[in-house]
Design a protein around this motif. Structure first.
Motif, PDB file in Angstrom:
ATOM      1  N   GLU B  46      41.901  42.379  44.045  1.00 60.54           N
ATOM      2  CA  GLU B  46      41.407  41.360  43.101  1.00 60.54           C
ATOM      3  C   GLU B  46      41.349  39.993  43.788  1.00 60.54           C
ATOM      4  O   GLU B  46      40.394  39.233  43.638  1.00 60.54           O
ATOM      5  N   ASP B  49      38.771  39.555  46.658  1.00 60.73           N
ATOM      6  CA  ASP B  49      37.405  39.483  46.132  1.00 60.73           C
ATOM      7  C   ASP B  49      37.114  38.140  45.456  1.00 60.73           C
ATOM      8  O   ASP B  49      36.018  37.596  45.613  1.00 60.73           O
ATOM      9  N   ILE B  50      38.081  37.607  44.702  1.00 57.80           N
ATOM     10  CA  ILE B  50      37.825  36.314  44.051  1.00 57.80           C
ATOM     11  C   ILE B  50      37.828  35.183  45.088  1.00 57.80           C
ATOM     12  O   ILE B  50      37.073  34.208  44.955  1.00 57.80           O
ATOM     13  N   LEU B  53      34.406  35.124  46.507  1.00 55.24           N
ATOM     14  CA  LEU B  53      33.474  34.494  45.560  1.00 55.24           C
ATOM     15  C   LEU B  53      33.652  32.977  45.537  1.00 55.24           C
ATOM     16  O   LEU B  53      32.665  32.226  45.481  1.00 55.24           O
TER      17      LEU B  53
ATOM     18  N   LEU C  53      30.717  41.467  38.893  1.00 57.01           N
ATOM     19  CA  LEU C  53      32.186  41.359  38.975  1.00 57.01           C
ATOM     20  C   LEU C  53      32.829  41.730  37.641  1.00 57.01           C
ATOM     21  O   LEU C  53      33.866  42.412  37.607  1.00 57.01           O
ATOM     22  N   PHE C  64      42.785  40.960  35.150  1.00 52.53           N
ATOM     23  CA  PHE C  64      42.145  39.662  34.902  1.00 52.53           C
ATOM     24  C   PHE C  64      40.841  39.805  34.137  1.00 52.53           C
ATOM     25  O   PHE C  64      39.989  38.912  34.146  1.00 52.53           O
TER      26      PHE C  64
END
Lengths: 110, 110, 110, 110
Positions: B46, B49-50, B53, C53, C64
């Motif tokens: 998680e 990946d964020i 981004l 996403l 999340f």
């Protein structure tokens, strides 16, 4: 050991190419001669996204790292070939980063 | 000028956090005590990946850069809180990178 | 049970919005009046990427998921508000898919 | 016309494979025999992510759609071959979706 050095070089080049493409994408969208920049806009996005995927695959030890890097090299080369035709500084910088990245990806995947 | 400095710091911290999370994800999957690492594996993905981004949004001047960085800070904090409970070196390094990144994202988005 | 229904509806709406944005992005890059489409091009990419996403987070049971869906709703709404100003069919379709997706994301995250 | 049909089939198969991989990833992380699921967890993530990229490339008319679909087929096949070894229902479903997707990607890229 050489493979490890080549990996670190390749990650570095992909990150630099990703940054150059993201900046070039944003800059192209602000240019006056927008019609001329269409391919550049499109290829910048393709290239930044595949560079991000290549970095993830190298950092996380993906079993497909070689195949992803070979694809990355191909997309970098296409993006570099488009960008080098434009005189904007962001395009020239981007072309340079793309060609460097294509070279490192091919070296790493060999 | 301060915003620009903060942007560069934030990109740097996100890239370091992304790398630490990708390495921690791969390392966790190779640990013996796999049962204990489940949350870590999930949160590493998680978080990596964020961070990716967030970097894209900062480098390409996204209109949603603040909101993305606030979400990134929240996920980094959760990942750091999980990783800090594990004694493995990759987890400790990851926790440190996560907390640093959460801090920089909050500072940038403020 | 209602949460499960809402999840399935939300995934469906995100996938439809992602498709509409990807198609609108490609179509905008081919329009004559390119100057007018700049915000649309940019927002289509932001929106398609956050929808992807959001789908990943819902399908893989991310901790999340609510926060990601709230951000997705915000980006969808911005993209819809831009697209609805343009008469092109791909923009009108995209606006509709964006507003629907924003609504479902908010409902799911509530 | 046949290319268009094949495109739609391929997008559909990629979306189904992405969903099956995301669900299998989450389910594997909850299994008791976690040690046996390590390759599955890793390949599910690789496969879900490349399917998402393939869908984006097809929906947005990427110039690299063929190369991305060929890589997608290779990763789907590897993921299917791993998943088919496990008796869990989520693995069996995932294997089926992977093999179907590999076939459609190859057909489309041909």
């Amino acid at each position: 050991m050489e493979k490890q050095q080549s990996l670190e070089q390749c990650i570095k080049s992909c990150l630099e190419c990703m940054e150059a493409c993201n900046i070039c994408y944003d800059s192209c969208l602000k240019e006056e001669d927008l019609k001329m920049m269409v391919s550049c806009i499109r290829l910048d996005r393709e290239c930044a996204d595949i560079c991000a995927l290549a970095v993830k695959s190298m950092q996380s030890n993906s079993p497909f790292v070689n195949q992803i890097c070979i694809l990355c090299a191909e997309i970098c080369e296409a993006c570099g070939n488009e960008c080098k035709n434009h005189h904007h500084e962001h395009c020239q910088k981007c072309a340079e980063a793309c060609f460097k990245c294509a070279e490192e990806c091919r070296k790493f995947a060999a």
